[in-house]
Design an enzyme around this catalytic site. Sequence first.
Site, PDB file in Angstrom:
ATOM      1  N   ASP A 297      36.893  31.785  39.632  1.00 45.00           N
ATOM      2  CA  ASP A 297      35.980  32.406  40.596  1.00 45.00           C
ATOM      3  C   ASP A 297      35.368  31.368  41.534  1.00 45.00           C
ATOM      4  OD1 ASP A 297      34.217  34.305  41.719  1.00 45.00           O
ATOM      5  OD2 ASP A 297      33.666  35.109  39.760  1.00 45.00           O
TER       6      ASP A 297
ATOM      7  N   SER B 102      29.179  40.349  43.921  1.00 43.07           N
ATOM      8  CA  SER B 102      29.030  39.312  44.942  1.00 43.07           C
ATOM      9  C   SER B 102      27.727  39.535  45.727  1.00 43.07           C
ATOM     10  CB  SER B 102      30.283  39.294  45.827  1.00 43.07           C
ATOM     11  OG  SER B 102      30.416  38.077  46.509  1.00 43.07           O
TER      12      SER B 102
ATOM     13  N   HIS C 140      37.554  36.130  41.395  1.00 42.12           N
ATOM     14  CA  HIS C 140      36.358  36.799  41.917  1.00 42.12           C
ATOM     15  C   HIS C 140      36.344  38.311  41.692  1.00 42.12           C
ATOM     16  CE1 HIS C 140      32.714  36.755  44.240  1.00 42.12           C
ATOM     17  NE2 HIS C 140      33.193  37.499  45.218  1.00 42.12           N
TER      18      HIS C 140
END
Length: 294
Positions: A247, A117, A274
């Site tokens: 996601d 991320s 995610h």
Amino acid sequence: MSTPTIPNKEGLVAFPHDGETYQTFYKIFGNLEGRTKPPVVVVHGGPGISHDYLFPLADLANQSHPVILYDQIGNARSTHLPDKPPSFWTIDLFLDQLENLLAHFGIEDEYHIVGHSWGAMMCSEFIVRRQPSGLRRFVISDAPPAIALWEQSFMELLGKFPPEVKSAVAKGFEDREGHWNALMEVHVVHGCRAKPFPQELEYSLLQVYGENADRIVTNAPILKGWSVIDRLHLINIPTLIINGRYDIAQDYVVKPFSDNIPNSKWVTFENSSHTPFWEEREKYMEVVGRFLAE
């Protein structure tokens, strides 16, 4: 695949910066001394959370890669700096901290990075800005190449939730508990579909969303207007791009990475959101391990 549950080593690394010295908390799984494969440095998301939710990546130590996890400056067990102005918190600050960590352990000549991320966003900048000669392979996990794409995707997915969830998310910390509960409803669909929800992930998220959380890093304008898309061609090392079918980093979000990084491959985990390292843990380690060994 079993994870080494106790790190071989953990502690603090001094991080000198602009005349002050801060501390970086780290954990190492596996042995750096006498290693036979490059170490893997794992860089957490946020900005503002902690390394804890990335604990499954320690599985890579079973493939003879020493694994280093750490907390970024201002977060969790590393030095907190609540009195610093927003202008203090820059991408280069976090890159300096990463370089300092690499130098401390003497691994700057040969290592891999797995960024998740925000961690992958930050490390994209690390490669583009610093051109690190010792970085051998880069894993971009569940990340956008531009903050606008992330925001677009989140709002699009949020739009499918009930009005009370959308309202609580919009209110933010005006109603902290309601905001947290609403975000968790989103997270169990698009953040982590593993059941039960991992305690380590909850702990990391509470670094931002908890009652006594330090939100100085999260609230800083680090990613305001951010994009790396027009510089992705400067990423000159083998790169693996990962996302999950559910996601927030949807396919159209990560596609510019694939389109613009010359030596890249892209894998989507069909039963994940995610955090595929929790949701499809064994497959994730197989895919990443195979890529690192190529």
